[in-house]
Design an enzyme around this catalytic site. Structure first.
Site, PDB file in Angstrom:
ATOM      1  N   ARG A   3       1.177  -1.034   0.285  1.00  0.00           N
ATOM      2  CA  ARG A   3      -0.086   0.340   0.097  1.00  0.00           C
ATOM      3  C   ARG A   3       1.220   1.178  -0.338  1.00  0.00           C
ATOM      4  O   ARG A   3       0.492   2.325  -0.470  1.00  0.00           O
ATOM      5  CB  ARG A   3      -0.751   0.261   0.935  1.00  0.00           C
ATOM      6  CG  ARG A   3      -2.030  -1.297   1.040  1.00  0.00           C
ATOM      7  CD  ARG A   3      -3.059  -0.843   1.895  1.00  0.00           C
ATOM      8  NE  ARG A   3      -4.424  -1.937   1.890  1.00  0.00           N
ATOM      9  CZ  ARG A   3      -5.314  -2.391   2.182  1.00  0.00           C
ATOM     10  NH1 ARG A   3      -5.131  -2.089   3.973  1.00  0.00           N
ATOM     11  NH2 ARG A   3      -6.055  -2.787   2.163  1.00  0.00           N
ATOM     12  N   TYR A  11      -7.014   0.563  -6.740  1.00  0.00           N
ATOM     13  CA  TYR A  11      -6.423  -0.742  -6.596  1.00  0.00           C
ATOM     14  C   TYR A  11      -4.998  -1.241  -4.514  1.00  0.00           C
ATOM     15  O   TYR A  11      -5.226  -0.239  -4.864  1.00  0.00           O
ATOM     16  CB  TYR A  11      -5.013  -1.486  -7.634  1.00  0.00           C
ATOM     17  CG  TYR A  11      -3.964  -0.858  -8.503  1.00  0.00           C
ATOM     18  CD1 TYR A  11      -3.351  -0.239  -7.756  1.00  0.00           C
ATOM     19  CD2 TYR A  11      -4.267  -1.006  -9.080  1.00  0.00           C
ATOM     20  CE1 TYR A  11      -2.133   0.731  -8.192  1.00  0.00           C
ATOM     21  CE2 TYR A  11      -2.605  -0.719  -9.875  1.00  0.00           C
ATOM     22  CZ  TYR A  11      -1.858  -0.357  -9.528  1.00  0.00           C
ATOM     23  OH  TYR A  11      -0.940   1.079  -9.916  1.00  0.00           O
ATOM     24  N   GLU A  12      -5.164  -2.159  -4.186  1.00  0.00           N
ATOM     25  CA  GLU A  12      -4.403  -2.573  -3.365  1.00  0.00           C
ATOM     26  C   GLU A  12      -5.702  -1.710  -1.811  1.00  0.00           C
ATOM     27  O   GLU A  12      -4.632  -1.715  -1.039  1.00  0.00           O
ATOM     28  CB  GLU A  12      -3.240  -1.422  -2.991  1.00  0.00           C
ATOM     29  CG  GLU A  12      -2.157  -2.466  -3.696  1.00  0.00           C
ATOM     30  CD  GLU A  12      -1.998  -4.373  -2.922  1.00  0.00           C
ATOM     31  OE1 GLU A  12      -2.370  -3.759  -2.381  1.00  0.00           O
ATOM     32  OE2 GLU A  12      -1.538  -4.823  -3.941  1.00  0.00           O
ATOM     33  N   GLY A  13      -6.967  -1.735  -2.354  1.00  0.00           N
ATOM     34  CA  GLY A  13      -7.495  -1.057  -0.979  1.00  0.00           C
ATOM     35  C   GLY A  13      -8.273   0.374  -1.687  1.00  0.00           C
ATOM     36  O   GLY A  13      -7.572   1.443  -1.694  1.00  0.00           O
ATOM     37  N   GLN A  26      -8.879   2.414   2.624  1.00  0.00           N
ATOM     38  CA  GLN A  26      -7.892   3.007   3.459  1.00  0.00           C
ATOM     39  C   GLN A  26      -8.550   3.980   4.037  1.00  0.00           C
ATOM     40  O   GLN A  26      -7.763   3.735   5.820  1.00  0.00           O
ATOM     41  CB  GLN A  26      -6.816   3.651   1.934  1.00  0.00           C
ATOM     42  CG  GLN A  26      -6.417   3.092   0.893  1.00  0.00           C
ATOM     43  CD  GLN A  26      -5.230   1.639   1.450  1.00  0.00           C
ATOM     44  OE1 GLN A  26      -5.207   1.765   1.883  1.00  0.00           O
ATOM     45  NE2 GLN A  26      -5.893   1.109   0.966  1.00  0.00           N
TER      46      GLN A  26
END
Length: 591
Positions: free
Chosen positions: A297, A435-437, A442
């Site tokens: 992240r 992407y990646e949350g 977050q």
């Protein structure tokens, strides 16, 4: 050559003055590593970025990866560039020496990675995903699996991919359906994964897929997920790629941006089952994945910095070259003389420098948590890593949207024309908040796991550090206005923290205000690191050290941030205090 040049002066300033790299290396017992060596490494990375990767950025956008009978064919020129990348040892910078890595500090790897993200974001995703796979294997796999797979991944001979998402399981990994059935000393994997970045290509002779799947006896939900290594080619008795595994890219996604990065739909087990090897304990796959989540992240936040820097560089050059204003005597001048263009350029510059400082500082906390003298110090540094991560990922990628938008705006109508390249940065940046949350994930992470779960204690410690900087800032008459601005912003953050703690029992409140809370903290942290930059610049000027022109520029940029970007915390606080009522008031059918 490309239009990208490594911003080595600012990167070097942050590494040396804010991260205090020399002291970090001394504390870690790395006496042979110092800021001079870091500067040499970053300079060499800059050469590869500007001379090799940068010119391929537009090529990748215009000639994206293609799916053929042979599998995915990467953009022309990417394979040759990757060979230079691998031969230069760039994949091996931070991994352990035990498996062929150079064991350099994580923050130095971050500074180098910025070069790859700025020069060619689509290309850079390949080593970025490989690094994530290396981390997961290094932390959780058996010694045999580590010895089998890590040396060739760390050398760059093989790349890696992460296979999490499925058609019916996006961010909700509890819904993963891919299956893994025991078969002797391995497992047979069947299922489909989507959005797999660099899931196939021809640049290396093997790809090491990390795949989440369920064993036959798996409990439901996230507690039933296991992690497997599934190679593109199964290895022979000598450890070389041999038999083609039952794992294939069956289609490529057609995307808004990052066209040079193949985003694959991967199918496992269409012909009986793909051979896979269990990583870690059964049903513990999610924990294995979260080991590398902070790094992953933060790296996406770094991508926000990288693409923002690239957009800023191009906007500056265009503003200097574009002749549009006319003097009374008929002579003409470039648009960089227009106050509003200056405003936009300063927003880009200040935003980029704040992002860089925060990204490097957050990355250095990973090093400090690893090399701390005692467990309590390690715990404190890791808690700070955890707190920084959603801010770095969420705030920096959101700010990258604005900065790349300004890059298009400065180009005027030409910004809307693909040939100028400004639009590509705008399009490429758009995925970063997803992407990646996503940004919402977050923000919920920051509010829930990182603040409410510890009653705001870890956040209070960060705010105390910001208070120390504010106090030091107030002792310099030249910086008094910035000191007052930081004081007021810090008070705003204290109010936001208190409101969150007091209203946590309202189940809809945290989710309704979480993004505003995260953005408030992002702008505050940006103001804090720019204040620290100003203090360092002022000190160096007083001692007649460093480049005075650069240091004066740093002071002006820090002041601009405090006047134009830091005040955004007030509107975020006002929205937080409004709570969740109007957010949740409408009936679903009224939308």
């Amino acid at each position: 050559m490309s239009d990208y040049q490594h911003p080595y002066r600012d990167a070097e300033f942050v590494i040396r003055e804010l991260v205090e790299f020399d002291q970090l290396c001394t504390d870690a017992g790395m006496e042979d590593i110092n800021s001079e060596l870091a500067s040499v490494i970053m300079t060499e990375a800059g050469k590869l970025g500007s001379e090799v990767l940068g010119p391929l950025n537009r090529v990748g956008d215009a000639q994206g990866a293609q799916l053929t009978d042979k599998g995915v064919e990467q953009t022309p020129g990417f394979s040759e560039a990757y060979q230079q990348f691998a031969e230069g040892g760039w994949q091996s910078l931070t991994p352990s020496e035990e498996f062929g890595g150079q064991n350099l500090p994580n923050v130095l790897g971050t500074a180098v990675s910025e070069v790859w993200q700025s020069s060619n974001l689509a290309f850079a995703l390949c080593p970025l995903l490989t690094q994530g796979a290396i981390e997961a294997i290094a932390h959780h796999a058996s010694d045999e699996l580590k010895q089998t797979w890590l040396p060739n991944m760390i050398s760059g001979r093989w790349t890696g991919s992460m296979n999490l998402t499925e058609p019916d399981a996006g961010s909700d990994l509890a819904a993963v359906k891919t299956r893994a059935v025991p078969e002797g000393d391995h497992y047979l994997i069947t299922g489909q994964k989507i959005f797999i970045t660099w899931g196939d290509h021809q640049m290396t002779d093997n790809i090491v897929h990390l795949v989440l799947a369920r064993l036959p006896d798996a409990p439901p939900g996230v507690k039933g997920i296991s992690l497997f290594i599934v190679p593109k080619f199964i290895l022979d008795e000598n450890g070389n790629p041999a038999e083609r595994n039952d794992a294939h890219c069956v289609s490529l996604e057609h995307k808004l941006g990052i066209h040079g990065s193949p985003t694959c739909v991967m199918s496992f087990g269409d012909n009986g089952g793909a051979t896979g090897y269990l990583v870690g304990e059964p049903h513990n796959g999610l924990s294995c994945m979260f080991t590398m989540m902070n790094d992953a992240r933060q790296n996406v936040g770094l991508q926000g910095l990288g693409i923002a820097e690239r957009s800023y560089q191009q906007a500056v050059q265009y503003a200097k070259d574009r002749i549009q204003g006319t003097n009374r005597d008929g002579s003409r001048y470039p648009i960089i003389k227009f106050p509003d263009v200056r405003r936009m350029l300063m927003q880009m510059k200040a935003g980029v420098e704040a992002m860089r400082a925060l990204a490097y500082i957050a990355s250095s906390e990973i090093d400090r948590s690893r090399f701390a003298d005692d467990s309590e110090a390690s715990r404190q540094h890791f808690a700070r890593v955890e707190l920084y991560t959603p801010i770095v990922k969420g705030w920096m990628t959101e700010l990258a949207q604005e900065i790349t938008y300004l890059g298009v705006q400065i180009h005027g109508g030409m910004g809307f024309i693909e040939e100028t390249g400004a639009a590509q940065h705008y399009r490429d940046a758009r995925i970063l908040t997803i992407y990646e949350g996503t940004t919402g994930i977050q923000a919920l992470d920051l509010v829930g796991r990182k603040t409410l779960s510890n009653q705001g204690q870890v956040l209070a410690e960060l705010l105390a550090d910001i208070q120390e900087t504010q106090t030091e800032l107030s002792q310099h008459a030249e910086l008094s206005e910035q000191a007052e601005a930081l004081k007021s912003a810090l008070d705003t953050a204290q109010q936001a923290r208190q409101w969150l703690l007091e209203n946590a029992e309202d189940k809809t409140a945290p989710g309704s205000v979480s993004v505003h809370f995260m953005m408030l903290m992002g702008y505050l942290c940006g103001g804090w690191v720019m204040a620290r930059s100003a203090l360092k610049a002022q000190s160096l000027l007083e001692k007649s050290e460093g480049d005075p022109e650069f240091l004066q520029s740093k002071l002006i940029t820090a002041r601009f941030y405090s006047e134009h970007l830091l005040p955004r915390v007030y509107s975020h606080l006002a929205t937080i205090k409004a709570g969740s009522h109007s957010v949740m008031a409408l009936d679903e059918e009224q939308f």
